[in-house]
Design a protein around this motif. Sequence first.
Motif, short mmCIF file in Angstrom:
data_model
loop_
_atom_site.label_atom_id
_atom_site.label_comp_id
_atom_site.label_asym_id
_atom_site.label_seq_id
_atom_site.Cartn_x
_atom_site.Cartn_y
_atom_site.Cartn_z
N ALA A 110 0.82 -1.22 0.00
CA ALA A 110 0.00 0.00 0.00
C ALA A 110 0.85 1.26 0.00
CB ALA A 110 -0.94 0.00 1.21
N CYS A 111 1.99 1.23 0.69
CA CYS A 111 2.77 2.47 0.83
C CYS A 111 3.83 2.63 -0.25
CB CYS A 111 3.42 2.56 2.21
SG CYS A 111 4.78 1.41 2.48
N LEU B 22 -12.81 -7.74 0.98
CA LEU B 22 -11.99 -8.65 0.18
C LEU B 22 -12.83 -9.78 -0.42
CD1 LEU B 22 -8.63 -9.15 2.12
CD2 LEU B 22 -9.03 -7.82 0.05
N ALA B 23 -13.77 -10.30 0.36
CA ALA B 23 -14.61 -11.39 -0.14
C ALA B 23 -15.35 -10.96 -1.40
CB ALA B 23 -15.59 -11.85 0.94
N ASP C 196 -4.41 -3.83 -9.27
CA ASP C 196 -5.16 -3.72 -10.52
C ASP C 196 -4.64 -2.58 -11.39
OD1 ASP C 196 -6.92 -5.85 -10.45
OD2 ASP C 196 -8.45 -4.77 -9.33
N ARG C 197 -4.17 -1.54 -10.76
CA ARG C 197 -3.65 -0.39 -11.51
C ARG C 197 -2.26 -0.67 -12.08
NH1 ARG C 197 -4.20 4.92 -7.89
NH2 ARG C 197 -3.01 5.73 -9.67
N PHE C 198 -1.45 -1.42 -11.35
CA PHE C 198 -0.04 -1.58 -11.73
C PHE C 198 0.24 -2.78 -12.62
CE2 PHE C 198 0.75 1.56 -8.54
CZ PHE C 198 2.01 2.09 -8.80
N VAL C 199 -0.53 -3.85 -12.46
CA VAL C 199 -0.20 -5.11 -13.15
C VAL C 199 -1.19 -5.35 -14.29
CG1 VAL C 199 0.18 -7.58 -12.86
CG2 VAL C 199 0.68 -6.03 -10.97
N ALA D 3 -4.33 -2.56 -1.31
CA ALA D 3 -3.37 -3.38 -2.05
C ALA D 3 -4.00 -4.01 -3.29
CB ALA D 3 -2.80 -4.46 -1.14
N VAL D 4 -5.22 -4.53 -3.17
CA VAL D 4 -5.84 -5.16 -4.34
C VAL D 4 -6.18 -4.11 -5.40
CG1 VAL D 4 -6.72 -7.14 -3.06
CG2 VAL D 4 -8.15 -5.13 -3.29
#
Length: 387
Positions: free
Chosen positions: A98-99, A152-153, A133-136, A128-129
Amino acid sequence: MPDMTHLGLDETALERLGGLWTAREIAQQPQMLRETQALLMARRAEIEAFLAPLLAQPNLRVILTGAGTSAFIGECLAPVLSTRLGRRVEAIPTTDLACAPQLYFEADTPTVLVSFGRSGNSPESVAAVELADRFVKSLHHLVITCNADGALARYGQGARGQTVLLPDATHDRSFAMTSSFSCMTYAALAVFGGIADRDARVSAIAHATQQVIGTHAATMKAVADEGYERVVYLGSHIFQGLARESGLKLLELTNGGLVTMFDSPLGFRHGPKTIVNDKTLVVVFLSNNAYTRGYDIDLIDELRRDRDAARVIAITAQDGVGLPVEDQVRIEGLEDADDADLLFPYIVAPQMFAFYESLRYKLTPDKPNTSGTVNRVVQGVRIHELS
């Protein structure tokens, strides 16, 4: 009539002491492991259909992530799963992702982000999720959680996701994670190591876990009553993650009253060993691997020769550690098991010890933080915008 006692105390006494949920959730782990395996078997086809095409990619990267105890699941499993899968498997906490997402995510590497969460509502885990999604470019989500209503679920139910929801009882209501830790760990080990293969092994693992609870609860209470001021947990390879989790349980349940640390037996000599004095308890998780076990036993022998520690305890599935019987937490039936199978019976002894220490400190184990500044689901985290 069902047994209404947990860890040697009846439910009326536990409720009065503010420790009913903690004791119940530690004690329920053997049954929860069995129920987790049954759940996975029921969904085996669906889970394997999701993972098979991903694992067929030779350049696949798997990131095991979570916050706090959930992050330590990754530390326990990454070396084992990387070897079994022949793929990059890395443990990276959501608090790091996250950071500083730019340091960890790789845009052009196909990635499965495995998110662990008891509640699934930790701000860093949700961030983090979203950042992944933005980076990968090619990303899939596998969510292993205990809370059907958590963020998360829901996130894992997308087109590129899969959510593995564990039995509701694993959504621990106590402050400290216990059965949620063991069952999320077990689920990931099964999902990536073969769900059907686990079906033949879960009984022995659950039985060994029950044996530790039934045989060593009184031992852990007696050790807690000895009144140590410092506690060190040591473990090689995957057991270093378990040592870290054990130290955190003790820190949480004593509200910071006990000084704790973790390390590997080999790493301990390189400075951290200075923590040892005549008020220090050292606990060593021993590997079943003969080569690794040699290093574990060397450190135990050294501590005995030094005579600086107040007490050294070995948690082991095999004999031959050179310690008196009263200083061994022996695991029955897993003498030849893979070390990964030992994670589950090994962790319950430190959990019980932390529970009894909490009572010794006159705290309420279900909610040990008296100031209210530390919470069951983390609060006060502000997620910053990333341009």
